[in-house]
Design a protein around this motif. Sequence first.
Motif, PDB file in Angstrom:
ATOM      1  N   ASP A  45       0.931  -1.268   0.011  1.00 21.34           N
ATOM      2  CA  ASP A  45      -0.021   0.020   0.043  1.00 21.34           C
ATOM      3  C   ASP A  45       0.726   1.409   0.045  1.00 21.34           C
ATOM      4  O   ASP A  45       0.373   2.387  -0.527  1.00 21.34           O
ATOM      5  N   SER A  46       1.897   1.184   0.525  1.00 19.96           N
ATOM      6  CA  SER A  46       2.804   2.466   0.708  1.00 19.96           C
ATOM      7  C   SER A  46       4.507   1.965   0.883  1.00 19.96           C
ATOM      8  O   SER A  46       4.492   0.792   0.951  1.00 19.96           O
ATOM      9  N   VAL A  47       5.137   2.982   0.906  1.00 18.79           N
ATOM     10  CA  VAL A  47       6.475   2.932   1.520  1.00 18.79           C
ATOM     11  C   VAL A  47       6.041   2.755   3.026  1.00 18.79           C
ATOM     12  O   VAL A  47       5.589   3.441   3.516  1.00 18.79           O
ATOM     13  N   TYR A  48       6.777   1.811   3.626  1.00 16.75           N
ATOM     14  CA  TYR A  48       6.632   1.630   5.318  1.00 16.75           C
ATOM     15  C   TYR A  48       7.819   2.114   5.813  1.00 16.75           C
ATOM     16  O   TYR A  48       9.006   2.108   5.263  1.00 16.75           O
ATOM     17  N   VAL A  49       7.898   2.697   7.259  1.00 14.95           N
ATOM     18  CA  VAL A  49       9.079   3.261   7.755  1.00 14.95           C
ATOM     19  C   VAL A  49      10.355   2.099   7.858  1.00 14.95           C
ATOM     20  O   VAL A  49      11.206   2.357   8.137  1.00 14.95           O
ATOM     21  N   VAL A  50       9.667   0.894   8.053  1.00 13.89           N
ATOM     22  CA  VAL A  50      10.681  -0.114   8.033  1.00 13.89           C
ATOM     23  C   VAL A  50      10.394  -1.280   7.092  1.00 13.89           C
ATOM     24  O   VAL A  50       9.040  -1.190   6.596  1.00 13.89           O
ATOM     25  N   ASP A  51      11.225  -2.174   6.447  1.00 14.00           N
ATOM     26  CA  ASP A  51      10.696  -3.448   5.862  1.00 14.00           C
ATOM     27  C   ASP A  51       9.513  -4.257   6.447  1.00 14.00           C
ATOM     28  O   ASP A  51       9.702  -4.529   7.689  1.00 14.00           O
ATOM     29  N   PRO A  52       8.404  -4.313   5.702  1.00  9.99           N
ATOM     30  CA  PRO A  52       7.369  -5.003   6.321  1.00  9.99           C
ATOM     31  C   PRO A  52       7.653  -6.306   6.650  1.00  9.99           C
ATOM     32  O   PRO A  52       6.955  -7.073   7.224  1.00  9.99           O
ATOM     33  N   ARG A  53       8.615  -6.950   6.119  1.00 10.93           N
ATOM     34  CA  ARG A  53       9.107  -8.409   6.004  1.00 10.93           C
ATOM     35  C   ARG A  53       9.570  -8.594   7.702  1.00 10.93           C
ATOM     36  O   ARG A  53       9.921  -9.705   8.270  1.00 10.93           O
ATOM     37  N   VAL A  54       9.974  -7.436   8.249  1.00 13.49           N
ATOM     38  CA  VAL A  54      10.733  -7.721   9.318  1.00 13.49           C
ATOM     39  C   VAL A  54       9.853  -7.118  10.671  1.00 13.49           C
ATOM     40  O   VAL A  54       9.721  -7.835  11.547  1.00 13.49           O
ATOM     41  N   ILE A  55       9.119  -6.088  10.446  1.00 15.36           N
ATOM     42  CA  ILE A  55       8.075  -5.813  11.362  1.00 15.36           C
ATOM     43  C   ILE A  55       6.741  -5.572  10.867  1.00 15.36           C
ATOM     44  O   ILE A  55       6.516  -5.211   9.975  1.00 15.36           O
ATOM     45  N   GLU A  56       5.856  -6.414  11.548  1.00 17.74           N
ATOM     46  CA  GLU A  56       4.372  -6.398  11.061  1.00 17.74           C
ATOM     47  C   GLU A  56       3.624  -5.167  11.273  1.00 17.74           C
ATOM     48  O   GLU A  56       3.885  -4.669  12.073  1.00 17.74           O
ATOM     49  N   ASN A  57       3.120  -4.937  10.057  1.00 16.95           N
ATOM     50  CA  ASN A  57       2.195  -3.706   9.882  1.00 16.95           C
ATOM     51  C   ASN A  57       3.085  -2.480  10.511  1.00 16.95           C
ATOM     52  O   ASN A  57       2.434  -1.859  11.305  1.00 16.95           O
ATOM     53  N   PRO A  58       3.999  -2.210   9.801  1.00 17.28           N
ATOM     54  CA  PRO A  58       4.787  -1.045  10.173  1.00 17.28           C
ATOM     55  C   PRO A  58       4.124   0.330   9.975  1.00 17.28           C
ATOM     56  O   PRO A  58       2.923   0.173   8.826  1.00 17.28           O
ATOM     57  N   GLU A  59       4.302   1.435  10.516  1.00 19.43           N
ATOM     58  CA  GLU A  59       3.823   2.582  10.183  1.00 19.43           C
ATOM     59  C   GLU A  59       3.836   2.938   8.542  1.00 19.43           C
ATOM     60  O   GLU A  59       5.077   2.719   8.053  1.00 19.43           O
ATOM     61  N   GLU A  60       2.925   3.460   7.927  1.00 19.99           N
ATOM     62  CA  GLU A  60       3.248   3.870   6.474  1.00 19.99           C
ATOM     63  C   GLU A  60       3.667   5.342   6.359  1.00 19.99           C
ATOM     64  O   GLU A  60       3.424   6.228   7.512  1.00 19.99           O
ATOM     65  N   VAL A  61       4.434   5.354   5.312  1.00 20.34           N
ATOM     66  CA  VAL A  61       4.991   6.908   5.086  1.00 20.34           C
ATOM     67  C   VAL A  61       4.165   7.366   4.173  1.00 20.34           C
ATOM     68  O   VAL A  61       4.057   6.960   3.015  1.00 20.34           O
ATOM     69  N   THR A  62       3.682   8.808   4.407  1.00 22.42           N
ATOM     70  CA  THR A  62       2.793   9.212   3.165  1.00 22.42           C
ATOM     71  C   THR A  62       3.525  10.069   2.275  1.00 22.42           C
ATOM     72  O   THR A  62       3.004  10.251   1.377  1.00 22.42           O
ATOM     73  N   LYS A  63       4.510  10.805   2.812  1.00 16.44           N
ATOM     74  CA  LYS A  63       5.339  11.709   1.887  1.00 16.44           C
ATOM     75  C   LYS A  63       6.839  11.701   2.301  1.00 16.44           C
ATOM     76  O   LYS A  63       7.135  11.666   3.761  1.00 16.44           O
ATOM     77  N   LEU A  64       7.637  11.625   1.633  1.00 16.15           N
ATOM     78  CA  LEU A  64       9.004  11.691   1.822  1.00 16.15           C
ATOM     79  C   LEU A  64       9.933  12.332   0.621  1.00 16.15           C
ATOM     80  O   LEU A  64       9.130  12.575  -0.397  1.00 16.15           O
ATOM     81  N   THR A  65      11.055  13.047   0.869  1.00 17.69           N
ATOM     82  CA  THR A  65      11.890  13.647  -0.087  1.00 17.69           C
ATOM     83  C   THR A  65      12.744  12.649  -1.021  1.00 17.69           C
ATOM     84  O   THR A  65      12.802  11.338  -0.574  1.00 17.69           O
ATOM     85  N   TYR A  66      13.023  13.100  -2.465  1.00 21.41           N
ATOM     86  CA  TYR A  66      13.829  12.161  -3.190  1.00 21.41           C
ATOM     87  C   TYR A  66      15.004  11.809  -2.571  1.00 21.41           C
ATOM     88  O   TYR A  66      15.627  10.495  -2.576  1.00 21.41           O
ATOM     89  N   LYS A  67      15.758  12.754  -1.831  1.00 17.30           N
ATOM     90  CA  LYS A  67      16.881  12.507  -1.146  1.00 17.30           C
ATOM     91  C   LYS A  67      16.845  11.418   0.042  1.00 17.30           C
ATOM     92  O   LYS A  67      17.546  10.512   0.236  1.00 17.30           O
ATOM     93  N   GLU A  68      15.601  11.505   0.859  1.00  8.84           N
ATOM     94  CA  GLU A  68      15.388  10.696   1.823  1.00  8.84           C
ATOM     95  C   GLU A  68      15.125   9.120   1.289  1.00  8.84           C
ATOM     96  O   GLU A  68      15.668   8.189   1.594  1.00  8.84           O
ATOM     97  N   MET A  69      14.499   8.941  -0.164  1.00 13.39           N
ATOM     98  CA  MET A  69      14.029   7.797  -0.549  1.00 13.39           C
ATOM     99  C   MET A  69      15.203   7.152  -1.195  1.00 13.39           C
ATOM    100  O   MET A  69      15.350   6.068  -1.083  1.00 13.39           O
ATOM    101  N   ARG A  70      16.007   7.877  -1.664  1.00 17.04           N
ATOM    102  CA  ARG A  70      17.241   7.406  -2.384  1.00 17.04           C
ATOM    103  C   ARG A  70      18.176   6.842  -1.406  1.00 17.04           C
ATOM    104  O   ARG A  70      18.698   5.551  -1.511  1.00 17.04           O
ATOM    105  N   GLU A  71      18.300   7.506  -0.138  1.00 16.42           N
ATOM    106  CA  GLU A  71      19.109   6.927   0.968  1.00 16.42           C
ATOM    107  C   GLU A  71      18.521   5.579   1.608  1.00 16.42           C
ATOM    108  O   GLU A  71      19.148   4.486   1.607  1.00 16.42           O
ATOM    109  N   LEU A  72      17.044   5.607   1.515  1.00 20.21           N
ATOM    110  CA  LEU A  72      16.470   4.358   2.058  1.00 20.21           C
ATOM    111  C   LEU A  72      16.626   3.240   0.977  1.00 20.21           C
ATOM    112  O   LEU A  72      16.876   1.862   1.442  1.00 20.21           O
ATOM    113  N   SER A  73      16.266   3.750  -0.357  1.00 16.43           N
ATOM    114  CA  SER A  73      16.385   2.561  -1.298  1.00 16.43           C
ATOM    115  C   SER A  73      17.894   1.927  -1.366  1.00 16.43           C
ATOM    116  O   SER A  73      18.081   0.645  -1.330  1.00 16.43           O
TER     117      SER A  73
END
Length: 448
Positions: A221-249
């Motif tokens: 449904d969204s990018v989550y604050v952590v990998d959903p395979r490690v934490i069940e039902n983690p918080e969803e991220v509604t908005k983030l910046t290109y820089k943040e997403m690049r770093e996370l990816s």
Amino acid sequence: MKVAKFGGSSVASSEQIKKVGSIIADDPDRKFVVVSAPGKRFSDDVKITDLLIELDELAGESKDYQYKITEIMKRFSEIVEELKVSKTVLDDIENTIYSTLNSEWTGQMKTDGLKSIGEDSSAKIVSEYLKTQGLNAQYLNPKDAGIIVSNEPGNAQVLQESYAKLYNMREKDGVCVIPGFFGYTNDSQLMTFPRGGSDITGSIVAAGVRADLYENFTDVDSVYVVDPRVIENPEEVTKLTYKEMRELSYSGFGVFHDEALMPAFQAEIPVCIKNTNNPANSGTMIVSEKDPKTRCVVGIAADTGFSNLYVSKYLMNRELGFGRRLLQILEEEGISFEHAPSGIDNMSVIIRDNQLNAEKELNVINRIKSELKPETISIDYGFAMIMVVGEGMMNAVGIAEKSTAAFAEANISIEMINQGSSEVSVMFGIRKDKLNLAIKALYNKFFQ
Ligand SMILES: Nc1ncnc2c1ncn2[C@@H]1O[C@H](COP(=O)(O)OP(=O)(O)O)[C@@H](O)[C@H]1O
Ligand SMILES: N[C@@H](CC(=O)OP(=O)(O)O)C(=O)O
């Protein structure tokens, strides 16, 4: 005008492709569609790209490969039959496999040719299916679309001249379905992007046609604050910046390719991650500016498969050029590094395991010993890196303190910290067996 990219999970079966069809039919702005190769239908399934790589390996070793072609064609046949599209697509796919196997291409060129067949076939099937649904759709090959890339097999990069060519595609009639993952060099050689690179194609097309939005459809449904395979039902991220997403990816979020951010970022095209299985959900927006209402720390990404090359020498700090010569040895051995934290008399270089092999390792150790004369040198395996990411976090007080407290409370020893000059992340190196525990500890600290 929108570009919609559908990942492997969205085109894994006829059932999924029907959902893709509805999503495209629902919004006439979705003019450019980029597709991946059919991915996994269930957790133990094999992606078509991996089957094609296996085919390439068998053919390369002059082993029997007929059964692999049968396996690949079976997947495509099921999809084509269930979608009730013309069987001529299947003949086309089979002919492409044989002509690529029998082509004059050798080595990595042939590997790339075979790897591209997953995306290419997928685009042909999806465009035919859209036609059966009454849409004016056409398959558009990346060469005709204008995706021109560098001559780096399996690791191509887009060339700037692509964008003007892609802009002309705005004039095309109807919906254009473009295979992701590959482009062509100026002398017409097919080259693939790195694995997961259909996201990159989508971003290039979005930048080229100056789309209003790049929609990236996947299976969450969204990018989550952590990998959903490690934490069940983690918080969803509604908005983030290109820089943040690049770093996370880059640091482990598999949901979007890190190299897919730059084309969209440069052309200021917002990106939206959405779910093919739940398209009504608003998903995650990736934008230029940090929204002050969003959290300072937006996510925690992690990855394993790192080694630590540790070198110590008394008075290293006074030896001009020590660090440069150490890194130069790595460069000359064709090894890229991730981080290089250092102390007064020691330096660590964090290297991804896939950069090393027994021969390279021996060469590096011998060269460092003879050229830099250290007191200690070692390579330690089994490291994991965790990134706490958020733009502006360096101005916020207490992020590092909160992180280290989380590690201490979970009784996890931090082997390394690297904050660097990046304003977006702080990195922690720990032993890999403690990784999931560490992610949980950080998640609880920052998001619970
Ligand atoms: N932080 C995260 N947020 C969302 N998904 C994530 C995250 N980290 C890893 N993933 C994984 O990424 C997967 C989607 O990426 P991928 O498998 O490449 O999809 P696609 O088949 O659409 O290309 C999700 O199913 C999820 O398990
Ligand atoms: N099919 C390619 C490219 C890609 O982007 O795939 P996916 O959308 O399944 O991550 C791969 O597996 O690498």
